[in-house]
Design an enzyme around this catalytic site. Sequence first.
Site, PDB file in Angstrom:
ATOM      1  N   GLU A 157      -5.282  13.698   2.528  1.00 17.93           N
ATOM      2  CA  GLU A 157      -6.700  13.799   2.155  1.00 17.93           C
ATOM      3  C   GLU A 157      -7.638  13.556   3.347  1.00 17.93           C
ATOM      4  O   GLU A 157      -8.764  14.050   3.369  1.00 17.93           O
ATOM      5  CB  GLU A 157      -7.026  12.795   1.041  1.00 17.93           C
ATOM      6  CG  GLU A 157      -6.812  11.358   1.473  1.00 17.93           C
ATOM      7  CD  GLU A 157      -7.002  10.321   0.380  1.00 17.93           C
ATOM      8  OE1 GLU A 157      -7.572  10.633  -0.671  1.00 17.93           O
ATOM      9  OE2 GLU A 157      -6.566   9.175   0.606  1.00 17.93           O
ATOM     10  N   GLY A 198      -3.839   9.385   1.710  1.00 22.78           N
ATOM     11  CA  GLY A 198      -3.693   8.997   3.111  1.00 22.78           C
ATOM     12  C   GLY A 198      -5.017   9.214   3.808  1.00 22.78           C
ATOM     13  O   GLY A 198      -5.337  10.317   4.231  1.00 22.78           O
ATOM     14  N   ARG A 258      -3.301  28.606  -3.796  1.00 20.41           N
ATOM     15  CA  ARG A 258      -3.774  27.619  -4.769  1.00 20.41           C
ATOM     16  C   ARG A 258      -3.679  26.223  -4.155  1.00 20.41           C
ATOM     17  O   ARG A 258      -2.834  25.975  -3.291  1.00 20.41           O
ATOM     18  CB  ARG A 258      -2.901  27.619  -6.021  1.00 20.41           C
ATOM     19  CG  ARG A 258      -2.915  28.910  -6.806  1.00 20.41           C
ATOM     20  CD  ARG A 258      -4.180  29.031  -7.654  1.00 20.41           C
ATOM     21  NE  ARG A 258      -4.081  30.129  -8.597  1.00 20.41           N
ATOM     22  CZ  ARG A 258      -4.363  31.404  -8.333  1.00 20.41           C
ATOM     23  NH1 ARG A 258      -4.761  31.766  -7.116  1.00 20.41           N
ATOM     24  NH2 ARG A 258      -4.240  32.328  -9.271  1.00 20.41           N
ATOM     25  N   ASP A 310       0.019   3.818   1.273  1.00 20.66           N
ATOM     26  CA  ASP A 310      -0.268   4.530   2.528  1.00 20.66           C
ATOM     27  C   ASP A 310       0.670   4.143   3.679  1.00 20.66           C
ATOM     28  O   ASP A 310       0.727   4.849   4.678  1.00 20.66           O
ATOM     29  CB  ASP A 310      -1.708   4.251   2.979  1.00 20.66           C
ATOM     30  CG  ASP A 310      -2.735   4.833   2.033  1.00 20.66           C
ATOM     31  OD1 ASP A 310      -2.358   5.660   1.186  1.00 20.66           O
ATOM     32  OD2 ASP A 310      -3.922   4.449   2.130  1.00 20.66           O
ATOM     33  N   THR A 328       0.852  -1.184   0.000  1.00 27.15           N
ATOM     34  CA  THR A 328       0.000   0.000   0.000  1.00 27.15           C
ATOM     35  C   THR A 328       0.886   1.231   0.000  1.00 27.15           C
ATOM     36  O   THR A 328       1.890   1.288   0.726  1.00 27.15           O
ATOM     37  CB  THR A 328      -0.965   0.096   1.205  1.00 27.15           C
ATOM     38  OG1 THR A 328      -1.481   1.435   1.261  1.00 27.15           O
ATOM     39  CG2 THR A 328      -0.330  -0.201   2.539  1.00 27.15           C
TER      40      THR A 328
HETATM   41  O1  F6P Z   1      -5.436   2.698  -0.161  1.00 21.26           O
HETATM   42  C1  F6P Z   1      -4.668   3.360  -1.075  1.00 21.26           C
HETATM   43  C2  F6P Z   1      -5.363   4.598  -1.579  1.00 21.26           C
HETATM   44  O2  F6P Z   1      -4.563   5.155  -2.602  1.00 21.26           O
HETATM   45  C3  F6P Z   1      -5.688   5.646  -0.513  1.00 21.26           C
HETATM   46  O3  F6P Z   1      -4.588   6.466  -0.180  1.00 21.26           O
HETATM   47  C4  F6P Z   1      -6.789   6.415  -1.173  1.00 21.26           C
HETATM   48  O4  F6P Z   1      -7.616   7.050  -0.234  1.00 21.26           O
HETATM   49  C5  F6P Z   1      -7.544   5.346  -1.887  1.00 21.26           C
HETATM   50  O5  F6P Z   1      -6.637   4.297  -2.137  1.00 21.26           O
HETATM   51  C6  F6P Z   1      -8.161   5.786  -3.185  1.00 21.26           C
HETATM   52  O6  F6P Z   1      -8.916   4.746  -3.682  1.00 21.26           O
HETATM   53  P1  F6P Z   1      -9.497   4.682  -5.163  1.00 21.26           P
HETATM   54  O7  F6P Z   1      -8.353   4.406  -6.091  1.00 21.26           O
HETATM   55  O8  F6P Z   1     -10.446   3.545  -5.109  1.00 21.26           O
HETATM   56  O9  F6P Z   1     -10.124   5.994  -5.455  1.00 21.26           O
END
Ligand code: F6P
Length: 341
Positions: A221, A170, A265, A127, A125
Amino acid sequence: MRVGVLTGGGDCPGLNAVIRAVVLKGSEAHGWEFVGFRNGWRGPLTGETKPLGRDDVEGILTRGGTILGSSRTNPYKEDNGVERIRAVLAEQGVDALIAIGGEDTLGVAKRLTDDGINVVGVPKTIDNDLAATDYTFGFDTAVQIATDAIDRLHTTAESHHRALVVEVMGRHAGWIALHSGLAGGASVILVPERPFSVDQVVEWVERRFEREYAPIIVVAEGALPEGGAEMLQSGEKDAFGHVRLGGVGTWLAEEIATRTGKESRAVVLGHVQRGGTPTAYDRVLATRFGLHAVDAVADGDFGVMTALRGTDIVRVKLAEATAELKTVPAERYAEAEAFFG
Ligand code: F6P
């Protein structure tokens, strides 16, 4: 022995490096056959497969994404999910599965192990929020991409005397924000683990402007203002109960502009962080995880995940790895605070 391989959840750079290592070592050292299951847990649920021999993994070490495809399918949310997987594995003559994924994919792997299916997990991951491993592959690449972006944003922010807010991925863990913010010399780093005061952020931003430097604010995020809530792109939940986050960067940039009177921005890095070729570090980590996953299968050691501890690859119980998320500890965030403002 015939071994099934699948990749589940959000993709990340390095997945193909694991697949390659698994197939090359498994076929060379043990004479095993492999079958690829397509699109995460959907593959073993529906029988969607892909041939996975030595020829199929030639040249994929450096390629981002996953040759097997991915999805966020949760077999425990499907009618007779486990029985259907059992039937597909029997039909395919598969003795063991190597599941490459994050908390959701490996959570399913853990439950399937409890239900008597032979699974070894490999942690991925961007993350970096999986417990029981120091790092997951994909994280280093994502941090590098975010850092490159921050480096570029510094020069344009300076030219225009603007504040630039960079929103990185994240959901529940701010590792990408913390590392890319530190590496990129951010003026403020905001993570989901620590709700932020907008007043404090504005003070740091103003202090930075006073020194004639344009502030860069890196925000995960999932970061949220004190007393506020996470900002959503969509409240719709996936099969693991996750909503789609996003919007905090734009919101914060507007708050900063209103309160400071300075131009501001927002840049949302989004899926750029998950794309493209893995860094050398991630290629090596992913390859080592793949090699050790094969060893676990050879030992009949199921219900485990490969993990990095220091520089060693070890095996940990899937139950331990998926019990809780690895979030940014307060002391790691405190290190970064030395550079705020
Ligand atoms: O779990 C990894 C991740 O990239 C997260 O950081 C993010 O919130 C999520 O997946 C986004 O998921 P998707 O690609 O389904 O929009």
